[in-house]
Write an enzyme that holds these catalytic residues in place. Sequence first.
Site, short mmCIF file in Angstrom:
data_model
loop_
_atom_site.label_atom_id
_atom_site.label_comp_id
_atom_site.label_asym_id
_atom_site.label_seq_id
_atom_site.Cartn_x
_atom_site.Cartn_y
_atom_site.Cartn_z
N GLY A 108 0.77 -1.24 0.00
CA GLY A 108 0.00 0.00 0.00
C GLY A 108 0.80 1.29 0.00
O GLY A 108 0.22 2.37 0.06
N GLU A 148 3.98 -6.62 1.74
CA GLU A 148 3.65 -6.99 0.35
C GLU A 148 3.62 -5.77 -0.56
O GLU A 148 2.57 -5.41 -1.10
CB GLU A 148 2.28 -7.67 0.32
CG GLU A 148 2.17 -8.87 1.23
CD GLU A 148 0.71 -9.29 1.47
OE1 GLU A 148 -0.22 -8.51 1.19
OE2 GLU A 148 0.52 -10.40 1.96
N PRO A 149 4.73 -5.09 -0.77
CA PRO A 149 4.71 -3.93 -1.66
C PRO A 149 4.61 -4.34 -3.13
O PRO A 149 5.29 -5.26 -3.57
CB PRO A 149 6.06 -3.25 -1.38
CG PRO A 149 6.94 -4.32 -0.84
CD PRO A 149 6.07 -5.38 -0.22
N GLY A 150 3.73 -3.68 -3.85
CA GLY A 150 3.61 -3.95 -5.29
C GLY A 150 3.95 -2.69 -6.07
O GLY A 150 4.99 -2.57 -6.70
N ARG A 151 3.04 -1.71 -5.95
CA ARG A 151 3.19 -0.45 -6.68
C ARG A 151 4.56 0.20 -6.44
O ARG A 151 5.22 0.64 -7.38
CB ARG A 151 2.08 0.51 -6.22
CG ARG A 151 2.02 1.80 -7.02
CD ARG A 151 1.12 2.83 -6.32
NE ARG A 151 -0.14 2.30 -5.88
CZ ARG A 151 -1.26 2.28 -6.62
NH1 ARG A 151 -1.26 2.77 -7.83
NH2 ARG A 151 -2.38 1.77 -6.11
N TYR A 199 0.20 -1.92 -12.22
CA TYR A 199 -1.23 -1.86 -12.53
C TYR A 199 -1.52 -1.25 -13.90
O TYR A 199 -2.53 -0.59 -14.10
CB TYR A 199 -1.99 -1.12 -11.42
CG TYR A 199 -1.76 -1.73 -10.06
CD1 TYR A 199 -2.19 -3.02 -9.79
CD2 TYR A 199 -1.09 -1.03 -9.05
CE1 TYR A 199 -1.95 -3.60 -8.54
CE2 TYR A 199 -0.84 -1.61 -7.82
CZ TYR A 199 -1.28 -2.90 -7.57
OH TYR A 199 -1.04 -3.46 -6.35
N CYS A 223 -13.25 3.02 -28.50
CA CYS A 223 -14.55 3.67 -28.72
C CYS A 223 -15.25 3.99 -27.42
O CYS A 223 -16.30 3.41 -27.12
CB CYS A 223 -15.42 2.76 -29.57
SG CYS A 223 -14.57 2.17 -31.00
N TYR A 256 -10.22 5.13 -12.03
CA TYR A 256 -10.08 5.87 -10.75
C TYR A 256 -9.77 7.35 -10.90
O TYR A 256 -9.47 8.02 -9.92
CB TYR A 256 -8.92 5.30 -9.91
CG TYR A 256 -8.66 3.83 -9.97
CD1 TYR A 256 -9.59 2.92 -9.47
CD2 TYR A 256 -7.47 3.33 -10.50
CE1 TYR A 256 -9.32 1.55 -9.50
CE2 TYR A 256 -7.20 1.97 -10.53
CZ TYR A 256 -8.14 1.09 -10.04
OH TYR A 256 -7.88 -0.25 -10.07
#
Length: 428
Positions: free
Chosen positions: A245, A287-290, A387, A358, A331
Amino acid sequence: MNDTLNIANGHLTIGGADCVELAKEYDTPLYVMDEGTVRRAVREFKASMDECYDGRGMVCYATKAFCCKEMCRIMKDEGIGLDTVSAGEIYTALSVGFPPERIVFTSNNKKDEEIAYAIDNHIGRITCDNMEELRRISAIASEKGRQVRVILRLKPGVEAHTFEAVMTGQIDSKFGFAIETGEALAAAKETAKLPGIDLAGIHCHIGSQIHDIAPFEKAAEVMAVFIAKLHDEGIEIKDLSLGGGFGIKYTEKDIPVPYGDYMKRVSKRLKECCEKYSLPVPFVMIEPGRSIAAPAGLTLYTVGSRKIIPGIRTYIGVDGGMCDDPRYALYKSEYTAVVANKADEPKDETVTIAGRTCESGDLIGENMPLQHAEAGDIIAVLATGAYNYSMASHYNRVPNAAVVMVKDGKSRVIVRRETWESMADNDV
Ligand code: LLP
């Protein structure tokens, strides 16, 4: 945003590679990742984790941010773990020889075949989201004569300041067992009795793109208090996962917190709580992702059109959009963009970058400051390493873009561009 971004001869460079040349060589849209930035983020997390938890912890890269074989190889090489969400991600990791004991399988509705696959492949830990899933894990493990290390996903009731779609720690969330309602305690008691399951730990993840340490500290405290409560009930918890996060810089408005500061403050709070309840400090996972993948990436597009609606706005049409990056459509996430072949010119226009599908909502962003962009220019959208590729779609039957990794000025393809043929491969 990324220390390897530079300007040379008026061109934007990343990891020493010229973005205009990359666009020419590999075509656009193109995802570019800088290997050095990925590795530095991993090492920073790992070093502060080792320091703050005396080597008793594990950084698990959240593969949902960007999963491909090369990212798994890098994480294997750096000696960290993986937080996976599907058998597809586990399969990708195992296919490059990732050690299964360092993989955690965390998702909210695992299929039986995925549970069986994880157990058959000796995945280190399975994080469980609900009672039905727990009973299914227990049944499948028992049938196989195995004992599975399970972690319960809990809702600590902590609200983090981020956008609603990625808030997860509050009671009204589809993820995990709520502590406040007694649901978590009941689940832990039942789990402790289930065959085939070793209740090893508890987990929380309060949200994503968070720039504030206080909610993380609060979550760690709530989890420690719950570990003490379980101890009183005769249930000993060894593992504590505090999720991911950590926010990154997408635009000047974002002020990310240094990971070292996060680690110091959260570990301090956790240790204080453990001392208060005379409990050993658990084995801690994050759990770092970004924060590992996003800053390392950018996306290159070719401008196809420039449409001025007098008094309203200027649309810059590019050859990608929500197919390769649905984050603005989903978002309203903001990005920074640069005309890669005019990187040393002033950003004297404010534009809307429009995608090719489209949908009126297929935009990369609105009110974006940008250099004067015309057909044929190359636009780089920054911090797209997380992401983006992982959330790409085939809407309008647009093939997925290629991913190129750069290192010391050299580039290599790590995910090939899809073709019309490969996209239609599964059609009957
Ligand atoms: N652990 C769990 C259990 C998670 O659900 C997530 C992200 C992470 C770790 C990694 O969080 P990170 O460090 O990346 O913030 N698609 C959204 C983000 C969704 C995050 C979902 N869970 C976006 O594009 O912003």
